[in-house]
Design an enzyme around this catalytic site. Structure first.
Site: not given
Length: 438
Positions: A20, A77, A166, A347, A394, A401-402
């Site tokens: 990302q 992270r 996830e 997150e 987050w 964002e995907w």
């Protein structure tokens, strides 16, 4: 607005993921990932956007680390891109890839920030997917080899380790409904990918510990399941099993929800002792509750998703429900009891349509309200007995964002995607004061 107080040793952090923010997708010997393939496929990403540059963290990480140092967080992270380390997903590591993360992790440490490393945030090497991806048990074995490489190289500097981020998202969005890479639509036949990711988690924990790594946990996305009406209880229990218990139960209890047994691969029970490795913390990613109803005619699933009504929404179409975080944490506390390790909120965050104002600032009061409300709910859960040791916002930066591309902005820092200029938002300064106890 009075902020809740937290213990002096509470760990404050920010989270990102490699695909990302890094960009540089064809530099440093990196191999292609399933997300490179997916973003290059017409119609998969909003506005045809891609992550070839993203936030250019690969080249600008010193600037981003300086922002984290200014923020005052105790931990960062980050994730490692598997195809940077093993371009084909197996074999000898790529020296340039290891060298990049050496420099990045060293710089984080030099800034007085503890690295919290996620080994996998959905960027499977394309060659692994070509060999079956997470539908293949062999991928778990390849992942353990990758984990060993990272453990041996970085165990001396990394404070927290998270094998997979996830896995539910990879299983459901990647293999179940096809919204994310690799874009398969298998519905409940995607459940074996969850088992293979769980097995990869267990094997990676073993490999990391053998390499000298300490403080190992996970980062699972969890949502309270809210039935739309009294008739939806069976649907709610099934969705809870599919989204939550399919991952938490085998890790913490060494078992799977019975209603999912028919969809798991043959011999799955033999892997449960490997999956249920002792963990030093349990990471929870929380964004929203999930509504559910009984399925309508023609629905091949035993449930039907429903929007949560009556709450403000983010620009990522998530309802803003802070008290659901308290509900989720209390449910975990009562469900898993002594099997539940200390929790890290790995997150939590929100997206809004943030813009740089005429005065040069980025004014995002909605994000401040979101974070404040969720931290109040977190503190209430802690007061009720839930052992939470840290919170990671987050995200540090606006990012790719995907499938939704760059429109949802989750960052504490605004990124101008034309110039790549970073501008700390008002929420950055608010979080800084919270973290620094100012």
């Amino acid at each position: 607005m009075q902020n809740p107080t937290f213990p002096s040793d509470f760990l404050w952090g920010v989270s990102t993921s490699a695909f990302q923010i890094e960009g540089a997708t064809s530099e440093g010997g990196r191999g292609p990932s399933i997300w490179d393939t997916f973003t290059a496929t017409e119609g998969k990403i909003a506005r045809g956007e891609h992550a070839n540059v993203a936030a250019d963290h690969y080249h600008r990480y010193p600037e981003d680390i300086a922002l984290m140092a200014e923020l005052g967080v105790g931990a960062y992270r980050m994730s490692v891109a598997w195809p940077r380390i093993q371009p084909e997903g197996k074999g000898a590591p790529n020296p340039e890839g290891l060298g990049f993360y050496d420099k990045l992790i060293d710089a984080v440490c030099e800034a007085g920030i503890a690295p919290a490393v996620t080994l996998y945030h959905w960027d499977t090497p394309q060659a692994i997917e070509d060999d079956g991806g997470w539908l293949s048990r062999a991928t778990a074995e390849r992942f353990a080899e990758y984990a060993q490489i990272l453990g041996e190289r970085f165990a001396d500097r990394v404070k927290l380790w998270i094998p997979l981020n996830e896995p539910m998202v990879m299983s459901i969005f990647g293999y179940g409904i096809g919204e994310y890479a690799p874009g398969q639509v298998l519905l409940l036949d995607a459940i074996p990918t969850a088992h293979h990711q769980n097995l990869a988690h267990g094997l990676a924990v073993q490999a990391l510990r053998a390499a000298g790594a300490t403080t190992i946990g996970t980062a699972n996305n969890h949502s309270p399941i809210w039935p739309a009406d009294d008739d939806a209880q069976d649907a709610a229990e099934y969705l809870d099993a599919l989204l939550n218990r399919l991952y938490a139960d085998p890790m913490l209890l060494g078992s799977y929800p019975e209603q999912l047994h028919p969809h798991l691969p043959a011999g799955f029970a033999d892997d449960l002792p490997t999956i249920a490795q002792p963990l030093d913390f349990y990471g929870i990613n929380y964004y929203e509750p999930q509504g559910v109803a009984m399925p309508g005619p023609g629905n091949p699933l035993p449930f039907e998703l429903r929007d949560i009504q009556g709450y403000p929404m983010t620009t990522n179409a998530s309802p803003i429900v802070p008290h659901a975080l308290r509900e989720l944490l209390l449910d975990f506390h009562h469900r898993y009891r002594e099997q539940l390790p200390p929790i890290q909120i790995t997150e939590n965050g929100c997206s809004f349509a943030d813009e740089v104002a005429e005065d040069g600032g980025v004014h995002d009061p909605e994000r401040i309200d979101f974070l404040h409300g969720h931290l109040v709910a977190l503190r209430e859960a802690m007061d009720a007995g839930v052992d939470v040791r840290g919170y990671f916002c987050w995200s540090l930066l606006d990012n790719f964002e995907w499938s939704k591309g760059y429109a949802p902005r989750f960052g504490l820092v605004h990124v101008d995607y034309e110039t790549l200029r970073r501008t700390p938002k008002d929420s950055f300064h608010w979080y800084r004061k919270l973290v620094r106890h100012e």
